[in-house]
Write a protein that holds these residues in place. Sequence first.
Motif, PDB file in Angstrom:
ATOM      1  N   GLN A 174      -8.905-101.370  82.715  1.00  0.00           N
ATOM      2  CA  GLN A 174      -8.727 -99.905  82.635  1.00  0.00           C
ATOM      3  C   GLN A 174      -8.645 -99.663  80.594  1.00  0.00           C
ATOM      4  O   GLN A 174      -8.751 -99.041  79.556  1.00  0.00           O
ATOM      5  CB  GLN A 174      -8.619 -98.517  82.667  1.00  0.00           C
ATOM      6  CG  GLN A 174      -9.522 -98.421  84.315  1.00  0.00           C
ATOM      7  CD  GLN A 174      -8.235 -96.656  85.108  1.00  0.00           C
ATOM      8  OE1 GLN A 174      -8.677 -96.159  84.295  1.00  0.00           O
ATOM      9  NE2 GLN A 174      -8.457 -97.417  86.199  1.00  0.00           N
ATOM     10  N   ILE A 175      -6.981-100.560  81.252  1.00  0.00           N
ATOM     11  CA  ILE A 175      -6.049-100.242  79.671  1.00  0.00           C
ATOM     12  C   ILE A 175      -6.654-100.990  78.062  1.00  0.00           C
ATOM     13  O   ILE A 175      -7.194-100.793  77.173  1.00  0.00           O
ATOM     14  CB  ILE A 175      -5.194-101.176  79.579  1.00  0.00           C
ATOM     15  CG1 ILE A 175      -4.212-100.550  80.737  1.00  0.00           C
ATOM     16  CG2 ILE A 175      -4.441-101.057  78.096  1.00  0.00           C
ATOM     17  CD1 ILE A 175      -2.624-100.253  81.064  1.00  0.00           C
ATOM     18  N   TYR A 234      -7.548 -93.406  83.554  1.00  0.00           N
ATOM     19  CA  TYR A 234      -6.776 -94.306  83.586  1.00  0.00           C
ATOM     20  C   TYR A 234      -5.291 -93.722  83.921  1.00  0.00           C
ATOM     21  O   TYR A 234      -4.458 -94.382  85.155  1.00  0.00           O
ATOM     22  CB  TYR A 234      -5.700 -95.149  82.330  1.00  0.00           C
ATOM     23  CG  TYR A 234      -4.555 -95.262  82.049  1.00  0.00           C
ATOM     24  CD1 TYR A 234      -4.601 -97.040  82.795  1.00  0.00           C
ATOM     25  CD2 TYR A 234      -3.629 -95.266  81.966  1.00  0.00           C
ATOM     26  CE1 TYR A 234      -3.335 -97.566  83.341  1.00  0.00           C
ATOM     27  CE2 TYR A 234      -2.708 -95.417  81.658  1.00  0.00           C
ATOM     28  CZ  TYR A 234      -2.320 -97.021  82.113  1.00  0.00           C
ATOM     29  OH  TYR A 234      -1.245 -97.489  82.646  1.00  0.00           O
ATOM     30  N   GLU A 252      -5.881 -92.237  87.723  1.00  0.00           N
ATOM     31  CA  GLU A 252      -5.717 -93.593  88.912  1.00  0.00           C
ATOM     32  C   GLU A 252      -4.372 -94.265  89.410  1.00  0.00           C
ATOM     33  O   GLU A 252      -3.778 -94.460  89.860  1.00  0.00           O
ATOM     34  CB  GLU A 252      -6.811 -94.598  88.373  1.00  0.00           C
ATOM     35  CG  GLU A 252      -8.046 -94.447  88.154  1.00  0.00           C
ATOM     36  CD  GLU A 252      -9.594 -95.545  88.647  1.00  0.00           C
ATOM     37  OE1 GLU A 252      -8.456 -96.341  89.106  1.00  0.00           O
ATOM     38  OE2 GLU A 252      -9.813 -95.579  88.176  1.00  0.00           O
ATOM     39  N   MET A 253      -3.552 -94.211  87.992  1.00  0.00           N
ATOM     40  CA  MET A 253      -2.257 -95.038  87.926  1.00  0.00           C
ATOM     41  C   MET A 253      -1.395 -93.750  88.439  1.00  0.00           C
ATOM     42  O   MET A 253      -0.253 -93.827  89.519  1.00  0.00           O
ATOM     43  CB  MET A 253      -1.597 -94.350  86.353  1.00  0.00           C
ATOM     44  CG  MET A 253      -0.461 -95.641  86.375  1.00  0.00           C
ATOM     45  SD  MET A 253       0.306 -96.830  87.544  1.00  0.00           S
ATOM     46  CE  MET A 253      -0.573 -98.334  86.640  1.00  0.00           C
ATOM     47  N   MET A 260      -6.454-101.617  87.061  1.00  0.00           N
ATOM     48  CA  MET A 260      -5.607-100.655  86.176  1.00  0.00           C
ATOM     49  C   MET A 260      -5.816-101.249  84.596  1.00  0.00           C
ATOM     50  O   MET A 260      -5.916-100.708  83.704  1.00  0.00           O
ATOM     51  CB  MET A 260      -4.572-100.524  86.351  1.00  0.00           C
ATOM     52  CG  MET A 260      -3.891 -99.516  87.330  1.00  0.00           C
ATOM     53  SD  MET A 260      -5.292 -98.084  87.356  1.00  0.00           S
ATOM     54  CE  MET A 260      -4.612 -97.297  86.640  1.00  0.00           C
TER      55      MET A 260
END
Length: 204
Positions: A126-127, A170, A173-174, A123
């Motif tokens: 991705q950020i 994002y 998936e989060m 994650m």
Amino acid sequence: MNTLFLVSFLVSSIVTGANSSEMALNRTSNEVTQNEEETQSISDPINTEKQQDAVLKFINVDVAAVSTYEVQAFDSLASVSGGNYTDDETMYLELVETTIPAYEKAVSQARTIDVQGEELVGMKKQIVKATETFYEGLILQRQALEQQDENLITQSNLKLEEYFQLVDAYHAEMELLSKKYDIEYKDAPSQSGQLEQTEEGDFL
């Protein structure tokens, strides 16, 4: 050159997901049957709870810190684009003096997030990728104004579109990760369609 495409208003996925006021927490008890309790190791619920806490910290603390700088950059950009656009010189000065410096801090903050667990490592990546992509788009906008290059404007817009795609990925998936740990994750709808065509005069 007749048009300059800029984002009139950006909703940061990071802002949306990170603000505690927009994050409803629904920690369930994860009750199991008597038979499951007999076979379940004592470490499993402990690890699950720790990872749940790690996910909450990631969203409400770490990502929130990134979002603070993103909001500053987005507000700055919005003040000179879309309906607020006046001329290239004003836009250029705002980009150089406020927008880009603020977003540099967002990228730096994203890179320094300390995560626990392989899931959050992904994650974080991705950020970082999303913030780096938007930053590249800002730099291309600045260069387009400096060089009077319409091709650079096109490249910048492509970076902004890529940013929105990364943001959507994002969020998706989060949300899945949050469900795994009994966390109710809510994000604002993507506003990637809110790209305005801004009439412009000559470049600098």
